[in-house]
Design a protein around this motif. Structure first.
Motif, short mmCIF file in Angstrom:
data_model
loop_
_atom_site.label_atom_id
_atom_site.label_comp_id
_atom_site.label_asym_id
_atom_site.label_seq_id
_atom_site.Cartn_x
_atom_site.Cartn_y
_atom_site.Cartn_z
N THR A 234 0.85 -1.19 0.00
CA THR A 234 0.00 0.00 0.00
C THR A 234 0.89 1.24 0.00
N TYR A 235 0.29 2.36 -0.36
CA TYR A 235 1.04 3.62 -0.41
C TYR A 235 1.60 3.94 0.97
N GLN A 236 0.79 3.75 2.01
CA GLN A 236 1.24 4.10 3.37
C GLN A 236 2.43 3.25 3.78
N ASP A 237 2.39 1.95 3.48
CA ASP A 237 3.51 1.06 3.82
C ASP A 237 4.77 1.46 3.05
N ALA A 238 4.57 1.77 1.75
CA ALA A 238 5.72 2.15 0.92
C ALA A 238 6.34 3.45 1.42
N LEU A 239 5.49 4.37 1.83
CA LEU A 239 5.96 5.66 2.34
C LEU A 239 6.80 5.47 3.61
N ALA A 240 6.26 4.66 4.52
CA ALA A 240 6.98 4.40 5.79
C ALA A 240 8.32 3.74 5.51
N ALA A 241 8.32 2.77 4.59
CA ALA A 241 9.56 2.04 4.28
C ALA A 241 10.59 2.99 3.65
N TYR A 242 10.10 3.89 2.80
CA TYR A 242 11.02 4.81 2.11
C TYR A 242 11.68 5.74 3.12
N TYR A 243 10.90 6.28 4.06
CA TYR A 243 11.49 7.21 5.01
C TYR A 243 12.35 6.49 6.04
N LYS A 244 12.14 5.18 6.18
CA LYS A 244 12.99 4.41 7.10
C LYS A 244 14.29 3.99 6.42
N ASN A 245 14.17 3.48 5.19
CA ASN A 245 15.34 2.87 4.54
C ASN A 245 15.94 3.70 3.41
N GLY A 246 15.21 4.69 2.91
CA GLY A 246 15.70 5.45 1.76
C GLY A 246 15.50 4.67 0.47
N ALA A 247 16.05 5.23 -0.62
CA ALA A 247 15.90 4.58 -1.92
C ALA A 247 16.80 3.36 -1.99
N PRO A 248 16.40 2.33 -2.74
CA PRO A 248 17.25 1.13 -2.85
C PRO A 248 18.55 1.45 -3.60
N ALA A 249 19.60 0.69 -3.28
CA ALA A 249 20.88 0.88 -3.97
C ALA A 249 20.65 0.67 -5.46
N GLY A 250 21.31 1.48 -6.27
CA GLY A 250 21.20 1.33 -7.72
C GLY A 250 19.89 1.83 -8.29
N TRP A 251 19.17 2.68 -7.54
CA TRP A 251 17.88 3.18 -8.05
C TRP A 251 18.05 3.91 -9.38
N GLN A 252 19.25 4.46 -9.60
CA GLN A 252 19.49 5.24 -10.84
C GLN A 252 19.32 4.38 -12.10
N GLU A 253 19.44 3.05 -11.93
CA GLU A 253 19.32 2.20 -13.13
C GLU A 253 17.87 1.95 -13.53
N ARG A 254 16.93 2.33 -12.63
CA ARG A 254 15.52 2.03 -12.92
C ARG A 254 14.59 3.23 -12.80
N PHE A 255 15.03 4.24 -12.04
CA PHE A 255 14.11 5.35 -11.73
C PHE A 255 14.71 6.70 -12.13
N VAL A 256 13.82 7.65 -12.38
CA VAL A 256 14.28 8.98 -12.79
C VAL A 256 14.76 9.80 -11.60
N SER A 257 14.31 9.42 -10.38
CA SER A 257 14.77 10.11 -9.17
C SER A 257 14.68 9.11 -8.02
N ALA A 258 15.33 9.45 -6.90
CA ALA A 258 15.28 8.56 -5.73
C ALA A 258 13.83 8.44 -5.24
N TYR A 259 13.12 9.57 -5.23
CA TYR A 259 11.75 9.57 -4.72
C TYR A 259 10.82 8.68 -5.56
N ALA A 260 11.14 8.58 -6.86
CA ALA A 260 10.32 7.75 -7.75
C ALA A 260 10.32 6.29 -7.32
N SER A 261 11.34 5.87 -6.57
CA SER A 261 11.44 4.47 -6.15
C SER A 261 10.50 4.14 -5.00
N MET A 262 9.84 5.17 -4.46
CA MET A 262 9.02 4.96 -3.25
C MET A 262 7.80 4.10 -3.51
#
Ligand SMILES: [Zn+2]
Ligand SMILES: [Zn+2]
Ligand SMILES: [Zn+2]
Ligand SMILES: [Zn+2]
Length: 360
Positions: A234-262
């Protein structure tokens, strides 16, 4: 972004409310869809200074009373409106800043300026955002609000009611603190963003709106194939995980920004905003004669190729002035494919046929 001409031939820009050469007041005429000289009429009101148009005009109330707008309404249309006559941009406002607070009018001006640029790009693409009353989908509205700080002097305590920039059910809320250059730059550095701009906020939030009116219940299967499952997590779970862990390593290979990985919704919004950046830069480059051909709005690959070439040059020009890169994103293959989805979604829902290039 187009440029325009005053009756005196001076170049005018989208925000001009006065011609710096001849001193005439200027404004956007809905008749010829251009910024023009406004000719005062003896009986009051104005007439469009473009001889080919000449429509009788009334200034938008936000132009007349607050100088935060430079658009007009045709006098014929204005006669049918009650009370305050608002233009086709200001009429989307649900909440405006409290103008009794010092400097809020300046911040509001910046927000309206960015909003007018957003609408220009949406109109260029024929994106539907002026829905008929009978359309059951949510109507677009804007809230421009400030955090509310209440002080309790007796107890030396205060409380802050925060305003979060975001979109919900057609309503785009922007915290007007974003119109404060120092604060916005502080947030940009704090969040490690390549850019943080008002127009960028509008492009991101309008993307959430278009997800709701163009994808929800209409194209979710295709969306999932490109952006992933938006229902799990869910969006809420993804949001909490993003603010806890940050963007996954290597996000640049799949996303246009770190936030896009959320979450897929944020991936879509960031991708959509990047697509609008591209269209806007290509259009402006053509309008100011940087490029000979207009952007090939119907040809995604041609646009990306042109954007990359222009971006490399513009980044170097910006660096020569010590500014941030104009085009910081690297459009890797997975990002390009997501942008292609956005391109196809817009093409499928556009109210106009993209202008095809000439002499190609
Ligand atoms: Zn002039
Ligand atoms: Zn006109
Ligand atoms: Zn207005
Ligand atoms: Zn968002």
């Amino acid at each position: 972004m187009r440029t325009y001409r005053c009756a005196c031939e001076n170049m005018l820009f989208i925000d001009n409310s006065v011609c710096l050469r001849c001193g005439k007041e200027t404004g956007f005429c809905p008749g010829c869809r251009a910024v023009v000289a406004l000719l005062p009429q003896p009986e009051g009101g104005w007439r469009c200074g473009n001889p080919a148009c000449g429509v009788a005009l009334v200034k938008c109330a936000n132009y007349q009373q607050h100088s935060v707008c430079n658009r007009c309404v045709s006098a014929a249309d204005a006669a049918t409106l009650a009370d305050d006559v608002l233009c086709d941009c200001c009429c989307f406002n649900q909440t405006i800043p409290d103008l009794t607070v010092p400097h809020y009018a300046e911040k509001w001006y910046r927000l309206e300026s960015a909003k007018r640029r957003l609408f220009y790009d949406l109109d260029l693409l024929g994106l539907p955002y002026r829905l008929d009353e009978s359309d059951p989908r949510p109507k677009l509205r804007f809230d421009f609000k400030a955090d509310v700080i209440t002080h309790c002097l007796m107890r030396h305590m205060g409380a802050v009611e925060r305003v979060y920039t975001g979109h919900a059910n057609g309503l785009i809320t922007i915290n007007i603190l974003e119109a404060d250059d120092a604060e916005r730059e502080r947030l940009r550095v704090h969040l490690g963003e390549a850019h943080r701009t008002l127009i960028g906020h509008f492009r991101h939030e309008i993307a959430h709106y278009f997800w709701e009116i163009l994808v929800l219940g209409r194209d979710e299967e295709e969306f999932r194939k490109v952006f992933g499952n938006h229902e799990n997590p869910t969006y809420q779970d993804a949001l909490a995980a993003y603010y806890k862990n940050g963007a996954p390593a290597g996000w640049q290979e799949r996303f246009v920004s770190a936030y896009a990985s959320m979450h897929p919704w944020e991936d879509f919004a960031e991708t959509f905003a990047t697509y609008l950046d591209m269209v806007s830069v290509l259009d402006t480059a053509h309008q100011v004669d940087f490029t000979r051909t207009p952007p090939r709005l119907g040809d995604f690959d041609a646009m990306v190729t042109q954007y990359k070439a222009l971006g490399i040059g513009m980044n170097e020009i910006n660096r020569s002035m010590g500014l941030l890169d104009l085009v910081p994103e690297v459009l890797v293959e997975p990002v390009r494919e997501k942008m292609r989805y956005v391109h196809n979604l817009i093409a499928a829902n556009s109210t106009i046929t993209p202008v095809e290039p000439q002499n190609q």
